[in-house]
Enzyme design. Structure first.
Site, short mmCIF file in Angstrom:
data_model
loop_
_atom_site.label_atom_id
_atom_site.label_comp_id
_atom_site.label_asym_id
_atom_site.label_seq_id
_atom_site.Cartn_x
_atom_site.Cartn_y
_atom_site.Cartn_z
N SER A 254 1.20 -0.75 0.14
CA SER A 254 0.16 -0.25 -0.09
C SER A 254 0.93 1.26 0.04
CB SER A 254 -0.51 0.47 1.42
OG SER A 254 -0.44 0.31 2.01
N LYS A 255 -0.06 2.32 -0.49
CA LYS A 255 0.81 3.63 -0.59
C LYS A 255 1.92 3.64 1.19
CE LYS A 255 -2.05 6.87 -2.59
NZ LYS A 255 -2.94 7.99 -2.57
N ARG A 256 1.47 3.14 2.02
CA ARG A 256 2.51 3.01 3.09
C ARG A 256 3.53 2.69 3.35
NH1 ARG A 256 -0.68 0.30 7.82
NH2 ARG A 256 -2.47 0.62 6.44
N GLY A 258 5.64 3.12 0.70
CA GLY A 258 6.54 4.10 0.09
C GLY A 258 6.71 4.49 -1.39
#
Ligand code: GLU
Length: 483
Positions: A254-256, A258
């Site tokens: 996910s976006k988390r 990075g």
């Protein structure tokens, strides 16, 4: 057999997620491996998720990665338009939804929000709404009256509630679901736009798509798609659902993390070719496990039958390694051009930047690594004199002091500060002293760099630093060791 046709059908909702890039890549490789066509279709029917500029990101990424489509919004191949909002305006989806209504496979539904709210149930902690077919039982006259009165409506698929539906996926095999689980999903929304669920089937058929490559989040809806194909009497395409991509902790990427999008990776200094190569291996590998492959090689070798259904782990360390391999193999002039901004970030002095670039090309994994390899050229760091002690070189503070004191006059007398000339002079000294090379080079390299690891040997570093700076640093070493 008809010509293979695959498509990449992104929704313009933001950055290019690694999973989307992989879907595009596999669809492209599958088509090109078979000498087929690769089509780009923009799926912009979800107005709420539409992000300004996202279509440009899609075009740019496809161009940069070399996934060049044969047909698409900008390249008409006779199946256009290739943008779903334009297809909607042309009335394509409504026309086909009406055909299903005529066949009894779909129906108008006029239920309002309140009524649908009332159908909500909680199953295993999750709120779900299964439509109860209320509007299926409206008479023709009732439907016409409501349509004439302008009552808002959706069009739903009419799915059976008994029996089972089976479909085949090339990667996941045969999948069977109970029809009682098939909701009467919406085909046309109240805003007149089709849902993905309907549009993908209509468009894939009308565009002659033979192989549907997409993420496995669509696996569970595929039985409903099959029923649509059957209702129309259309041939079902070959399904190739790609496995989930997870991070190192086995959570969905996910976006988390990075680094979940192509742009993230480019921003972090990765090379496009390395990213493409890496992404190709997220769920597929050739029989001999070869890892470094150009796009052309991937086309030759890609065989979707060898895709894996187990989740693919995004191994950042491996990506860095792979990027390093691509950097090493780069033509030097191109490398220099790309490395220069990173070099200039740390080096302001009048050094030969090409020489510095040559030294680091084989040592970095990503461009931002350059900084930590070359920062000492700009300014000698504070360092611990314990660094002069090296077991294998048989050096310590005492021997190093002696060597530095003895080489200082040699280096002061030396005019030619080229690597070769410096090396020759120091070798002469080594010979006279009757010691090993490292016994002399280790302390010099330490003194001129202040670092344990450097991108070049003592004389290479001095060549870049030049006479004045090299001597100043040797003197600094002597001073430090004399304390
Ligand atoms: N528009 C869908 C998405 O971006 C495409 C799914 C598909 O490939 O069919 O997820």
């Amino acid at each position: 057999m008809s010509k293979v046709r695959t498509r990449f059908a992104p929704s313009p909702t933001g950055r290019m997620h690694v999973g989307n890039l992989r879907t595009a890549l596999y669809a492209y490789l599958l088509a090109k491996h078979e000498g087929g066509d690769f089509i780009l279709r923009i799926e912009d029917t979800d107005q709420e998720r539409y992000v300004e500029g996202a279509v440009e990101i899609i075009y740019r990424t496809m161009q940069e990665t070399g996934l060049i489509h044969d047909e698409g919004p900008d390249k008409d191949g006779g199946c256009g338009p290739y943008v779903q909002s334009e297809r909607q305006k042309a009335g394509i989806y409504l026309e086909y939804a009406k055909k299903l209504i005529d066949k009894g496979q779909a129906y108008y539904c006029f239920c309002d929000k309140e009524r649908l709210e009332g159908l909500k149930r909680t199953v295993a902690g999750k709120e779900i709404t299964t439509y109860d077919k209320h509007c299926l039982h409206l008479s023709k006259e009732e439907v016409e009256a409501k349509l004439a009165a302008g009552v808002p409506y959706v069009i739903r698929q009419n799915n059976p509630t008994e029996g089972t539906t089976t479909f085949h996926d090339e990667i996941y095999g045969d999948i069977t679901v109970d029809n009682s689980e098939l909701d009467d999903m919406i085909l046309i929304k109240s805003d007149g736009y089709p849902t993905y669920n309907f549009a993908n089937v209509v468009d894939d058929h009308l565009m002659g798509i033979t192989h549907v490559v997409r993420g496995n989040e669509y696996l569970s809806s595929s039985p409903k798609y099959n029923r649509l194909y059957e209702a129309f009497g259309w041939e079902v395409p070959v399904y190739v659902h790609c496995p989930l991509i997870t991070d190192e902790n086995h959570n969905k990427l996910s976006k988390r993390s990075g680094h979940s999008s192509f742009e993230d990776l480019i921003d972090q200094g990765f090379l496009t070719e390395a990213v493409v190569n890496f992404v190709a291996l997220l769920g597929w590998s050739p029989a001999d496990n070869q890892e470094i492959m150009s796009l052309d090689e991937l086309i030759k070798r890609f065989d979707y039958h060898h895709m894996s259904k187990s989740p693919a782990v995004f191994d950042y360390t491996k990506l860095k390694w792979m990027n390093g391999e691509y950097i090493k193999a780069m033509d030097f002039d191109k490398f220099y051009e790309m490395a220069l901004p990173y070099i200039k970030k740390v080096i302001t002095k009048d050094y030969d930047l090409k020489k510095i670039a040559k030294m680091v090309q084989s040592r970095i994994e990503i461009f931002p690594d350059i900084e930590e390899h070359i920062d000492f050229f700009e300014k000698l760091p504070e360092y611990d004199p314990a660094m002069y002690t090296h077991k294998k070189m048989k050096t310590n503070a005492e021997t190093s002091l002696e060597v530095l004191q003895e080489v200082l006059p040699i280096l002061e007398a030396q005019e030619d500060y080229s690597n070769d000339a410096l090396y020759a002079s120091l070798c002469k000294y080594v010979e006279q002293k009757g010691c090993k090379n490292g016994y002399v080079m280790w302390p010099i390299r330490t003194a001129v760099s202040g670092k344990q690891m450097t991108p070049g040997g003592a004389t290479e570093l001095m060549e870049v630093l030049g006479k004045e700076e090299s001597i100043a640093r040797i003197k600094k070493g002597i001073e430090l060791l004399s304390e």
